[in-house]
Design a protein around this motif. Structure first.
Motif, PDB file in Angstrom:
ATOM      1  N   GLU A   1       0.810  -1.224   0.000  1.00 47.34           N
ATOM      2  CA  GLU A   1       0.000   0.000   0.000  1.00 47.34           C
ATOM      3  C   GLU A   1       0.842   1.272   0.000  1.00 47.34           C
ATOM      4  O   GLU A   1       0.374   2.324  -0.440  1.00 47.34           O
ATOM      5  CB  GLU A   1      -0.941   0.018   1.215  1.00 47.34           C
ATOM      6  CG  GLU A   1      -2.132  -0.915   1.124  1.00 47.34           C
ATOM      7  CD  GLU A   1      -1.762  -2.349   1.445  1.00 47.34           C
ATOM      8  OE1 GLU A   1      -2.599  -3.239   1.221  1.00 47.34           O
ATOM      9  OE2 GLU A   1      -0.631  -2.585   1.920  1.00 47.34           O
TER      10      GLU A   1
ATOM     11  N   ASP B   1       1.250   2.855  -9.576  1.00 50.88           N
ATOM     12  CA  ASP B   1      -0.046   2.432  -9.038  1.00 50.88           C
ATOM     13  C   ASP B   1      -0.549   1.183  -9.750  1.00 50.88           C
ATOM     14  O   ASP B   1      -1.098   0.267  -9.128  1.00 50.88           O
ATOM     15  CB  ASP B   1      -1.077   3.558  -9.184  1.00 50.88           C
ATOM     16  CG  ASP B   1      -0.827   4.708  -8.221  1.00 50.88           C
ATOM     17  OD1 ASP B   1      -0.054   4.509  -7.263  1.00 50.88           O
ATOM     18  OD2 ASP B   1      -1.396   5.797  -8.428  1.00 50.88           O
ATOM     19  N   ASN B   2      -0.361   1.145 -11.067  1.00 52.80           N
ATOM     20  CA  ASN B   2      -0.829   0.009 -11.856  1.00 52.80           C
ATOM     21  C   ASN B   2      -0.095  -1.278 -11.469  1.00 52.80           C
ATOM     22  O   ASN B   2      -0.713  -2.338 -11.313  1.00 52.80           O
ATOM     23  CB  ASN B   2      -0.627   0.292 -13.346  1.00 52.80           C
ATOM     24  CG  ASN B   2      -1.149  -0.834 -14.219  1.00 52.80           C
ATOM     25  OD1 ASN B   2      -2.281  -1.283 -14.057  1.00 52.80           O
ATOM     26  ND2 ASN B   2      -0.319  -1.302 -15.141  1.00 52.80           N
TER      27      ASN B   2
ATOM     28  N   THR C   1      -1.235  -2.555  -8.099  1.00 50.17           N
ATOM     29  CA  THR C   1      -2.530  -3.226  -8.220  1.00 50.17           C
ATOM     30  C   THR C   1      -2.351  -4.656  -8.708  1.00 50.17           C
ATOM     31  O   THR C   1      -2.985  -5.588  -8.203  1.00 50.17           O
ATOM     32  CB  THR C   1      -3.443  -2.452  -9.189  1.00 50.17           C
ATOM     33  OG1 THR C   1      -3.673  -1.140  -8.667  1.00 50.17           O
ATOM     34  CG2 THR C   1      -4.780  -3.166  -9.362  1.00 50.17           C
TER      35      THR C   1
ATOM     36  N   LYS D   1      -1.142  -6.818  -5.824  1.00 50.35           N
ATOM     37  CA  LYS D   1      -2.222  -7.134  -4.876  1.00 50.35           C
ATOM     38  C   LYS D   1      -3.198  -8.147  -5.458  1.00 50.35           C
ATOM     39  O   LYS D   1      -3.734  -8.990  -4.734  1.00 50.35           O
ATOM     40  CB  LYS D   1      -2.953  -5.852  -4.478  1.00 50.35           C
ATOM     41  CG  LYS D   1      -2.155  -4.972  -3.534  1.00 50.35           C
ATOM     42  CD  LYS D   1      -2.968  -3.819  -2.979  1.00 50.35           C
ATOM     43  CE  LYS D   1      -3.106  -2.707  -3.984  1.00 50.35           C
ATOM     44  NZ  LYS D   1      -3.719  -1.488  -3.383  1.00 50.35           N
ATOM     45  N   GLN D   2      -3.424  -8.087  -6.761  1.00 52.07           N
ATOM     46  CA  GLN D   2      -4.334  -9.038  -7.405  1.00 52.07           C
ATOM     47  C   GLN D   2      -3.801 -10.465  -7.346  1.00 52.07           C
ATOM     48  O   GLN D   2      -4.562 -11.420  -7.501  1.00 52.07           O
ATOM     49  CB  GLN D   2      -4.575  -8.627  -8.862  1.00 52.07           C
ATOM     50  CG  GLN D   2      -5.470  -7.408  -9.006  1.00 52.07           C
ATOM     51  CD  GLN D   2      -5.558  -6.913 -10.438  1.00 52.07           C
ATOM     52  OE1 GLN D   2      -4.713  -7.241 -11.292  1.00 52.07           O
ATOM     53  NE2 GLN D   2      -6.568  -6.106 -10.725  1.00 52.07           N
TER      54      GLN D   2
END
Length: 363
Positions: free
Chosen positions: A7, A35-36, A39, A42-43
């Motif tokens: 995060e 940011d991409n 993400t 995290k996915q």
């Protein structure tokens, strides 16, 4: 390099490759975490990454090569999937000998890597995905158990039995409803009762396998037993618990607590160590637990910490003799830059590490 939550990792340089659940490289080290990219991480069920910044450029070597880790993870998943597909309950099952042989060959490779490991301590926490936690957990419990066995002076045959037994210690989970141990949340009482069946279920499978001797079998059966009789499945106590499952009992707890699991987040290494010391009073083998804790470096080089006197500093060197008293380099409170001031905690009797800090800018 240092480990931080995904995060707050935006715009940092990635220090280690990040892998997806299939073992393929998702993001190469050196990439700037946009940011991409965060993400995407995290996915894949990953909540922490190793980054490089001005506070930490030191490379911390993983316990084992990532290639071996992912090959073992893949083979273990194949074994679990095979057992689930056959729905054999508590009975034995004939499996593809190629699958078992492949696993045993990979265990040979694993033993070769960790037997030659030069470090006399453990300072690396592996990044695991929640999606493949069950299989990666088995690999790292095996690695940590073997290392603890080496520290304790076990003979080569005991080490071999410990390694194989730890790899298969959770095989009984394959006979449980996958939705239970992949549940995203705390288990209810009924689900926990089912989970407690896995050592016996694993034993029923392993007892008829040609490669498994009595030592490997007892590790599978007894790794959740506790010296005070509070464990499971048989609530045995004291000397009734074989010496080898005692190693796995310790490393199983440590790796579980320091890993992101589907139903709970990882805790810092020093918190897991505190828990182990408490459990060593009456539940775990005290001497083995103390040996393990003495070899864990809870604050690896590059870790940023806050001291009880309010000072913020970064770990400059670990202290093998006093793991909780590393050598620190002070961070300037105003500029947030590293200074030349070293703090040797083993000589600072009134100062201790209060907490781990992930973002200096927020202080």
């Amino acid at each position: 390099m240092r480990l931080i939550p995904i995060e707050i990792s935006q715009n940092f340089y990635l220090a280690e490759d990040v892998y997806d659940v299939k073992g393929s490289i998702l993001i190469k080290k050196g990439a700037i975490l946009t940011d991409n990219l965060c993400t995407r991480v995290k996915q894949n069920g990953i909540s922490s990454v190793y980054i490089n910044d001005k506070y930490s450029q030191t490379i911390i070597e993983p316990l084992i090569p990532q290639s071996i880790k992912y090959e073992l993870t893949h083979k273990l998943k194949s074994l679990f999937d095979s057992l689930r597909a056959r729905q054999v309950g508590k009975s034995s099952v004939k499996l593809s000998m190629n699958l078992i042989d492949d696993l045993l060959k990979l265990i040979d490779d694993l033993e070769y890597e960790i037997a030659g490991r030069p470090k006399n301590y453990i300072d690396f926490i592996d990044i695991k995905s929640r999606e493949t936690y069950s299989y990666e957990h088995s690999v790292y419990v095996a690695v940590l158990s073997y290392i603890l066995g080496k520290f304790s002076g076990l003979n080569p045959q005991d080490l071999r039995n410990l390694l194989i037994g730890a790899i298969f210690h959770d095989i009984g989970m394959a006979y449980l409803d996958e939705t239970i141990f992949m549940k995203n949340g705390k288990l209810d009482l009924q689900e926990f009762v089912k989970i407690k069946e896995h050592p016996q279920l694993g034993y029923e499978f392993i007892k008829n396998q040609v490669f498994a001797n009595s030592f490997i079998k007892v590790i599978t059966l007894q790794h959740h037993e506790r010296l005070d009789g509070s464990g499971y499945p048989n609530k045995i106590s004291g000397d009734e618990i074989h010496r080898l499952p005692r190693y796995v009992a310790i490393t199983d707890i440590y790796d579980a607590m320091t890993s992101d699991r589907p139903y709970s987040n990882a805790v810092p290494a020093h918190n897991a160590i505190d828990y182990l010391m408490g459990a060593a009073v009456d539940k775990l083998d005290y001497k083995l637990t103390k040996k393990f804790i003495d070899k864990i470096m809870p604050y690896p080089v590059g870790t940023i910490v806050k001291l009880t006197n309010g000072v913020i500093a970064v770990v400059d060197a670990v202290n093998e003799n006093m793991p909780r008293k590393p050598v620190l380099r002070r961070i300037n409170e105003t500029t947030k830059d590293l200074t030349d001031e070293l703090i040797k905690l083993e000589k600072e009797y009134s100062i201790e590490i209060e907490s781990v800090v992930f973002s200096v800018d927020s202080l």
